[in-house]
Design an enzyme around this catalytic site. Sequence first.
Site, PDB file in Angstrom:
ATOM      1  N   TYR A   9      37.877  36.811  43.067  1.00  0.00           N
ATOM      2  CA  TYR A   9      36.930  37.851  43.505  1.00  0.00           C
ATOM      3  C   TYR A   9      36.733  38.934  42.436  1.00  0.00           C
ATOM      4  O   TYR A   9      35.837  39.772  42.550  1.00  0.00           O
ATOM      5  CB  TYR A   9      37.380  38.527  44.812  1.00  0.00           C
ATOM      6  CG  TYR A   9      37.524  37.600  45.992  1.00  0.00           C
ATOM      7  CD1 TYR A   9      37.068  36.285  45.947  1.00  0.00           C
ATOM      8  CD2 TYR A   9      38.125  38.038  47.172  1.00  0.00           C
ATOM      9  CE1 TYR A   9      37.221  35.430  47.031  1.00  0.00           C
ATOM     10  CE2 TYR A   9      38.267  37.192  48.258  1.00  0.00           C
ATOM     11  CZ  TYR A   9      37.832  35.888  48.180  1.00  0.00           C
ATOM     12  OH  TYR A   9      37.986  35.050  49.260  1.00  0.00           O
ATOM     13  N   HIS A  67      43.832  28.612  46.674  1.00  0.00           N
ATOM     14  CA  HIS A  67      42.481  28.956  47.145  1.00  0.00           C
ATOM     15  C   HIS A  67      41.679  27.738  47.633  1.00  0.00           C
ATOM     16  O   HIS A  67      40.995  27.802  48.659  1.00  0.00           O
ATOM     17  CB  HIS A  67      41.730  29.670  46.016  1.00  0.00           C
ATOM     18  CG  HIS A  67      40.624  30.555  46.478  1.00  0.00           C
ATOM     19  ND1 HIS A  67      40.300  31.729  45.867  1.00  0.00           N
ATOM     20  CD2 HIS A  67      39.759  30.443  47.521  1.00  0.00           C
ATOM     21  CE1 HIS A  67      39.288  32.299  46.489  1.00  0.00           C
ATOM     22  NE2 HIS A  67      38.939  31.538  47.507  1.00  0.00           N
TER      23      HIS A  67
END
Length: 283
Positions: A56, A114
């Site tokens: 992010y 992830h």
Amino acid sequence: MGPVSAIATIPGVEAKGAKIPLVGLGTWDLRGRACTRVVEQALRLGYRHVDTAEMYDNEREVGEGLHASGVKRNDVFVTTKIWPSHFAPRELERAARDCLVRLRLSEVDLLLLHWPNPQIPLAETLGALCKVKRDGLARHIGISNFTVALIEDALPVSSEPLVCDQVECHVFLDQSKIIAACREHGMAVIAYSPIARGTIRDDKVLARIGAAHKKTAVQICLRFLVQQNIVVIPRTSKLERLSENAAIFDFQLSDEEMAEIATLGSCHGRIVDWAYSGRMKWD
Ligand SMILES: NC(=O)c1ccc[n+]([C@@H]2O[C@H](COP(=O)([O-])OP(=O)(O)OC[C@H]3O[C@@H](n4cnc5c(N)ncnc54)[C@H](OP(=O)(O)O)[C@@H]3O)[C@@H](O)[C@H]2O)c1
């Protein structure tokens, strides 16, 4: 500004020794000062769970928000995620340490893989993730975007408990198989994109049920999940929506309402592109 109690205490769900607050703040796509401000304000309002990821590119700002809020470290549940290009064991450990430097924390509460990475043997990656936990960099570890089959592959080769699978989960997507698998193995389900990126706002069924409870369609959508003990991590860039998204513990949906909402879900409701898993090269 001192901490205020606009949001009553958010309950948590227990999974393999982890207590995860049922509502967290999602931070994908929040950047810069705006990200810091939303994280800080969420914590001041009563949020106690923040979700970020190295991908992010906002861990520094999330860390600033955490520190600026004045909330004690032990009172906040912080999750970050390792990107699949860092799944080779040495890379994973270095990536985890880099996350902590950016967040300015000595450990995170939850460290996730992830996405699955078929190019690196899962046992090697999980071995490294377990070592990172044993070395004290993460209190708990888990997986994200793992299918039922991949959960079954992961559990036997992980020497530390995997406390959750974080997956796309909202009223438009039927995730009953993943939810059942997680329950069977004592893992929490953490729902990402829990309000389907805002697209549920205009849904007539949710709006009607919401009107009956004096709640918005978004709140009905989130309540539907937490009432099943599914953790939700809605994201907003708007300070005024933080309270709305967490004020979901002062009412209950009836069995009939839960059943009606469940009819909105289908296996075609996915928003996030699964081209990521399998076909992608992670570099
Ligand atoms: N593990 C993974 O692979 C993965 C993938 C995706 C997401 N995630 C995590 O899950 C979090 C949440 O998912 P998401 O960001 O994809 O989507 P989401 O939380 O379902 O939706 C966010 C969108 O909804 C809008 N919104 C928020 N509150 C609202 C409200 N009360 N009324 C109307 N609209 C509202 C936001 O706009 P405004 O900003 O204008 O409010 C934003 O556009 C992410 O931020 C990230 O932390 C993880």
